[in-house]
Structure formats: C-alpha cells, structure tokens
Design a protein around this motif. Structure first.
Motif, PDB file in Angstrom:
ATOM      1  N   ASN B 128       0.821  -1.205   0.000  1.00  0.00           N
ATOM      2  CA  ASN B 128       0.000   0.000   0.000  1.00  0.00           C
ATOM      3  C   ASN B 128       0.856   1.256   0.000  1.00  0.00           C
ATOM      4  O   ASN B 128       0.573   2.209  -0.715  1.00  0.00           O
ATOM      5  N   VAL B 129       1.919   1.233   0.815  1.00  0.00           N
ATOM      6  CA  VAL B 129       2.782   2.409   0.897  1.00  0.00           C
ATOM      7  C   VAL B 129       3.588   2.567  -0.397  1.00  0.00           C
ATOM      8  O   VAL B 129       3.887   3.678  -0.832  1.00  0.00           O
ATOM      9  N   GLU B 130       3.884   1.446  -1.026  1.00  0.00           N
ATOM     10  CA  GLU B 130       4.663   1.494  -2.273  1.00  0.00           C
ATOM     11  C   GLU B 130       3.862   2.060  -3.446  1.00  0.00           C
ATOM     12  O   GLU B 130       4.437   2.521  -4.432  1.00  0.00           O
ATOM     13  N   LEU B 131       2.520   1.997  -3.331  1.00  0.00           N
ATOM     14  CA  LEU B 131       1.672   2.326  -4.478  1.00  0.00           C
ATOM     15  C   LEU B 131       1.992   3.667  -5.159  1.00  0.00           C
ATOM     16  O   LEU B 131       2.159   3.710  -6.377  1.00  0.00           O
ATOM     17  N   PRO B 132       2.123   4.777  -4.406  1.00  0.00           N
ATOM     18  CA  PRO B 132       2.450   6.038  -5.091  1.00  0.00           C
ATOM     19  C   PRO B 132       3.809   5.976  -5.798  1.00  0.00           C
ATOM     20  O   PRO B 132       3.991   6.585  -6.847  1.00  0.00           O
ATOM     21  N   LEU B 133       4.734   5.171  -5.217  1.00  0.00           N
ATOM     22  CA  LEU B 133       6.065   5.062  -5.832  1.00  0.00           C
ATOM     23  C   LEU B 133       5.996   4.277  -7.134  1.00  0.00           C
ATOM     24  O   LEU B 133       6.769   4.534  -8.058  1.00  0.00           O
ATOM     25  N   VAL B 134       5.042   3.320  -7.194  1.00  0.00           N
ATOM     26  CA  VAL B 134       4.836   2.581  -8.444  1.00  0.00           C
ATOM     27  C   VAL B 134       4.470   3.566  -9.542  1.00  0.00           C
ATOM     28  O   VAL B 134       5.032   3.539 -10.636  1.00  0.00           O
ATOM     29  N   TYR B 135       3.547   4.479  -9.218  1.00  0.00           N
ATOM     30  CA  TYR B 135       3.117   5.450 -10.230  1.00  0.00           C
ATOM     31  C   TYR B 135       4.172   6.511 -10.482  1.00  0.00           C
ATOM     32  O   TYR B 135       4.131   7.188 -11.492  1.00  0.00           O
ATOM     33  N   GLY B 140      11.839  -1.822  -7.592  1.00  0.00           N
ATOM     34  CA  GLY B 140      12.713  -2.749  -6.887  1.00  0.00           C
ATOM     35  C   GLY B 140      13.117  -2.315  -5.488  1.00  0.00           C
ATOM     36  O   GLY B 140      12.293  -1.840  -4.709  1.00  0.00           O
ATOM     37  N   ALA B 141      14.390  -2.489  -5.198  1.00  0.00           N
ATOM     38  CA  ALA B 141      14.900  -2.305  -3.844  1.00  0.00           C
ATOM     39  C   ALA B 141      14.755  -0.854  -3.385  1.00  0.00           C
ATOM     40  O   ALA B 141      14.467  -0.578  -2.222  1.00  0.00           O
ATOM     41  N   ARG B 142      14.922   0.076  -4.348  1.00  0.00           N
ATOM     42  CA  ARG B 142      14.845   1.488  -3.970  1.00  0.00           C
ATOM     43  C   ARG B 142      13.453   1.836  -3.472  1.00  0.00           C
ATOM     44  O   ARG B 142      13.274   2.561  -2.487  1.00  0.00           O
TER      45      ARG B 142
END
Lengths: 402, 244
Positions: B128-135, B140-142
């Motif tokens: 869930n927290v990664e979601l904005p970073l996906v967009y 990956g690791a970063r």
C-alpha cells in the motif's frame, strides 16, 4: 510503471474474485476449444478421405457407361472389349500405361461349410491390380494366360480370405466354390482399409473371361480402368481416352456422352474444396461462441470497474495517470482471455485425441495460433470499453463512490 | 506503460517545479469559486475563498457540513478543478495543467489522508505504501527501501507484511499517512483523519501529525472537532463557502 507491475496488478484483480474469473474465462475456453476441435475434425476428415482416395490410386481413370441425357438421345452403346482394344493402341493414347476391362457381379462363395456372400466379384486382367494399387500379401495374381484360357483362379481380398480361411496366408493353392464352381485361390491381397463407403478389401478378382463365362455374360463391361503413365499425365490421358471413345461411340456433343470418365485428382480437389468450406463453416460457428465469451468479458469487466470505482479514485489521487489505469484493466481482461485461450487450447488438444469412427481429428498449428491470437484480441477489444470507462473516471467522484 | 526513466523525462518536459523557498507560500488561493450544476439549481460550494498557507505551517479547516470545506480540500489536492479563481501550488498555477500533469502533481506534491483510510484490502501495508512510488516509476529495492522508511516514520515497520484487515483502525490510518508521505510531498492534506477512530487511535494519529509538523511538513486538515483543530497552528473557519 513496468509491464511486470501492470501484470501484477492485473493478476491481483483476477485472483480477488476467483470463482467469477473462472466463470468468465469459461466462455473463452469453450470458444477456443470448439474452434480447435472443429477445425481438427475437418482436417481429420480431409486426410481420411484423401488417404482412401490415394490408396485407390490417383493416376487411374475410371470409365463407366451411362445413359445420355435428353429425350431423343440414342440408346447408350455399352463399353465393350472393342473399346478396350482401341484404347490399348498406344498410337492414340501415348499417355496411357495400361487398360483394364472390368466386369463385376455378386456371387456366393463357399468353402466346406463356410459360406460368404461376395458383394463384388470382379473379372479383369492382371493390370487391374496395378491400376488399383492392390498388392498381394500371399501367393500371386493370375496371369494373362489365365485370362486367355479362362481358368478358374481367383485372387481374394483380405476380408474374404479371412472369412473363408481364417488365416489368409494359408489360402493360396486351396479350393473355393464361387456360385458352386470350384476356383483355385491364386493369391490374397494386402489389406487396404476401407475408405468410407468403399470396401476395398471385400472382393474377389478372377480373370475377365472366367467371370464373363460364369456370372456376368459377355455383352458389356461395367468399367474400364485406364492407368496413366504418371500422375502428371492423368489429364492428358483423360483427353486421349475421351477422343477415342467419342469417335467409337459417335459422340459429337460431350454433354450427351454415353460414358463417364472419373478423374481421381478432380475428385480429390472437389472433395477438398467441399471439406474446406465445411471446416470453415464449423470454425465460424465456433467463432461465434468466442464472440459470446468476449461479451462475457466486457460484462464482467464492467462489473469489476463499478465495484472498484473507489480503488480507481484512490489510485488516481495517488498519482496514477489515465494510461496506468487503462493499462491495468486492459491487462486484466487480456490476462483473463489469454488464460481462457490457453485452457481452451489444452482442452482442444485433449478432445482431438478421441477417435470418432474412421475419423482421427488432426489439430492444425494454424488454428491454435489463430485461436490464441483471437483470444488476446478479444481481451483487448472487449476489455477496452470497461478499461476506458475506468480510466476516464474523475478522481473525486470515484473516491466518493459508495 | 512508461518506464521510470521515460516518466522522469516527461516530467522534465512538462512540469518545471521551482525550488521551494520560505517566501513562496505552498498554497496560495485567490477568489476561489466552485459551482456545481447550473441555472437555478446551481450549488455554490465555494464563494470566493482567499487562503495562503506557508511552508511548514499546520492549518485546520473547520466548518459545518455543507460549508464547503471538503470542496476546498479537493481543489487544494488537485482532485477537483475550481470554477473560478486562482490556485498556486508551490508557486505554480495549476490551471495550466492537463490531466496527466495533474496526476503527476498529486503524485509528487500532495499526500492525501482520507477519513476512511482507502487502503487496498488485498495488499500488504508495504505494498500500500509502495503504491504512489509505483506510479512515480520507482522500482525494486529502492522503492521498497523508501516505503519501509515511511512505515518506520509512523512506527509500523514491524507491520509491513500485514494486510489492512489485520491492523487496527489507528494502524491503518498510520499506514495511510506513510503512503501520503512516501513520495516526499510538499504538503499533507487530511480529510477528517480521525473521523473513524476512537480517542486512543485519534491521539496516535494526531501525535504523528504533530511530529511531522515539528519536522517541517506542511499540513492542512479538515475537522469538525475543536480538540483536533486545537493542535494546529492556525484554524480557518468556513461558512457557506466563505472564510470567516
């Protein structure tokens, strides 16, 4: 967003409603399996018929007598030994390698207490065997001498030999009664397998003169088999044969001919054309079920988009572009239809292993590629409307959606 | 789909974001109006709002329901477009942006916290927290490292693998805050962040907001509870679409 990411989101969406996803892909599964199976059956039928025609020889013309059409047509002149003699003159028929007169009738065969009704007793010359691509399994065929002397010798088809002797290999040299006349078995033919209605193994072949003396009489021939020099010379041989017969039977209008020449190559191409049309028809009927499956995908994707409106709103609020949402839902519908396509191919393969009578379905690579390709296109096409709807949602309204 | 590199290139082409300076307000709103519908049935949600929020401030917007506070927050969050007026976010007029550029602004400049959390039910807290970073095109690791750091910030790094239904309401809202913070936005917009929480959980969430404010984050929150508003530096009262 990478392709992998998009696929991950799509798979998560599909797995969220497993039962629903399974039911949705069922339409595609059935459609793809039907396309593959039906084209496989068409191909199987084609190759079965082709091989039976090939087994009867593709370079042999069959001439049969017929009554010409029209009220004022003169009575048909039957095919006679004189016709055979004329056709055998190589100056008029350079592309013909052999001419075999054929007379045939029915008779009862008996050996001891075993009797068998012969559907086909053929009287002919030794070249008959070559013209029919028939080979002996045991013994030998009769000779020209046997024909000249009208000897009572017979070559049995494998079915007849089995019925009368049990072991076909033991038949040569033994006696068999045909219509109560003793015949010596000269040889037994190799099994050809039956080509649909043709029963190539259920016959007995004896010298022409013998059969004419005993069963059919001398007035006419049922058929004349003309073998061409090669399969390339069949058409040339056909026109040479027609020219000679037209002359002998005084035919000026080919439409009023009192004989008919059957060319196996023409027959083959006619059958192929017919079966191709038939296969296409079957495949397009199956294609309709693919279409129905595609509509099922649109339907369920619309439901999914409606259900997940808030999720779409959230994704947009977090910075998802229109393209990302579009991609996610397109990927979901495409993965759905591709899964269906894959399972459908598998089912089609399994189904086509089953033999139906004479027919062994043959899966063509084309139909597999077509079916899988079409299912991907279905996913893209039928998923594009719901996906577009999702992508065009305004974030604030999507977020507020209950 | 665009790869991360392409996305960054596109960003350089379309949005030039000047460095944040102490003098430029993060939010600068002049004569903001929002009308829903038209003719006699038109609803005037905002009737000319002027608001300035400087870097690092903590503003609470209060008002009765129907006062326009949610509309204001939506406009500030670039989720909705104003009917009239000017809105500068970090010194940039957002009216010039198209849909994709607005998506980018929401991704990089704004962190949202919603009353009902809006977490993806089938994804772990970390996802869930990664979601904005996906967009944002991070991989990956970063991406994982940054998401974990954000969870650490809200004290939930030990809950990274848990799904929302395995977390308490307060923990869910803290995951949502981590998600809002993960792209390092210029400001945090919170729409009644404690509206669905009991007093203990509310306190947890508000403490985190206090800490973020102390660390220099700009926070704008909507509330109708005076004790929540009391924690903010400044309270803005909305009544019938205007600031009192």
């Amino acid at each position: 967003m990478s392709v992998l990411e998009v696929l991950r989101f799509a798979l998560r969406g599909i797995l969220a409603n497993k039962m629903r996803s399974v039911l949705t892909i069922l339409g595609i599964v059935i459609g793809v399996a039907a396309v593959i199976l039906l084209t496989a059956m068409g191909n199987g039928a084609q190759s079965t018929i082709q091989s039976s025609i090939f087994s009867l020889g593709t370079d042999t013309l069959t001439i049969t007598g017929k009554q010409p059409e029209g009220k004022d047509a003169p009575p048909a002149q039957p095919l006679t030994q004189q016709d055979v003699t004329a056709l055998s003159d190589r100056t008029g028929t350079p592309d013909v390698s052999s001419v075999s007169p054929v007379t045939s009738g029915q008779a009862n065969a008996a050996r001891g207490t075993t009797t068998y009704h012969l559907q086909q007793v053929v009287g002919s010359t030794p070249s008959y065997f070559d013209a029919n691509s028939a080979k002996v399994a045991a013994g030998a065929v009769f000779s020209e001498d046997d024909v000249a002397e009208a000897r009572k010798v017979v070559v049995l088809g494998s079915t007849v030999a089995e019925k009368l002797f049990g072991q076909p290999a033991q038949a040569p040299g033994q006696q068999v009664l045909i219509d109560n006349l003793p015949f010596t078995v000269a040889g037994v033919l190799q099994r050809k397998g039956s080509g649909g209605i043709q029963t190539a193994d259920d016959l007995a072949v004896a010298p022409l003169t013998t059969i004419q003396d005993t069963i059919t009489g001398h007035d006419k021939l049922n058929q004349v088999l003309v073998k061409a020099n090669s399969s390339n010379a069949v058409s040339a041989a056909q026109s040479e044969v027609s020219a000679i017969l037209d002359d002998r039977h005084h035919i000026t209008d080919p439409a009023k001919a009192d004989y008919q020449v059957t060319n196996p190559q023409q027959l083959l191409s006619t059958i192929n054309t017919t079966l191709d049309a038939f296969t296409t028809l079957l495949a397009s009927i199956a294609g309709i079920s693919l279409l129905v499956g595609g509509i099922g995908i649109t339907n369920i994707m619309l439901v999914t988009v409606a259900e997940r409106t808030r999720e779409i709103g959230l994704r947009k609020a977090l910075g998802a572009r229109k393209g990302a949402i579009l991609g996610q839902f397109l990927a979901e519908s495409t993965v759905l239809s591709l899964l269906g396509g894959g399972i459908g191919v598998l089912l089609g393969f399994l189904g086509s292993q089953i033999r139906i009578g004479q027919l062994q379905p043959a899966v063509s690579v084309d139909s597999v590629i077509l079916a899988v390709g079409v299912s991907v296109l279905i996913g893209l096409f039928f998923g594009s409307y719901p996906a577009n709807r999702a992508a065009s949602l305004r974030p604030i309204e999507a977020l507020r959606h209950e | 789909m665009r790869s991360g590199r392409k996305a960054r290139a596109a960003e350089a082409d379309t949005v030039t974001i000047p460095a944040v300076s102490a003098v430029t307000p993060v939010i600068e709103v002049r004569g903001l109006r929002k009308v829903y519908g038209s003719g006699p049935t038109a609803v005037h949600a905002l009737r000319g709002v002027d608001l300035s929020v400087t870097q690092g401030s903590y503003v609470a917007i209060m008002g009765a329901s129907g006062s326009g506070k949610s509309t204001l927050l939506n406009v500030l969050g670039c989720l909705d477009t104003p009917s009239a007026g000017r809105y500068r976010l970090d010194g940039i007029d957002v009216r010039q942006f198209n849909e994709n550029q607005l998506a980018l602004v929401r991704n990089r400049k704004i962190g949202f916290v919603f009353q009902s959390f809006h977490l993806l039910a089938r994804a772990s807290a970390l996802s869930n927290v990664e979601l904005p970073l996906v967009y944002a095109g991070l991989r990956g690791a970063r991406r994982r490292r940054r998401a974990l750091a954000a969870l650490e910030l809200v004290g939930l790094s030990d809950r990274a693998g848990h799904r929302p239904n395995e977390l308490s309401g307060g923990q869910q809202q803290r995951v949502a805050i981590a998600r809002a913070l993960v792209t390092g936005p210029a400001m945090l917009l919170a729409d009644e962040p404690t509206g669905n929480l009991d007093s203990t959980s509310s306190d947890e969430v508000l403490t985190i907001l206090d800490r973020l404010h102390d660390a220099g984050k700009t926070i704008v929150l909507i509330t109708h509870e005076t004790d929540v508003a009391a924690r903010a530096q400044r309270t803005v009262h909305l009544l019938d679409g205007t600031i009192q």
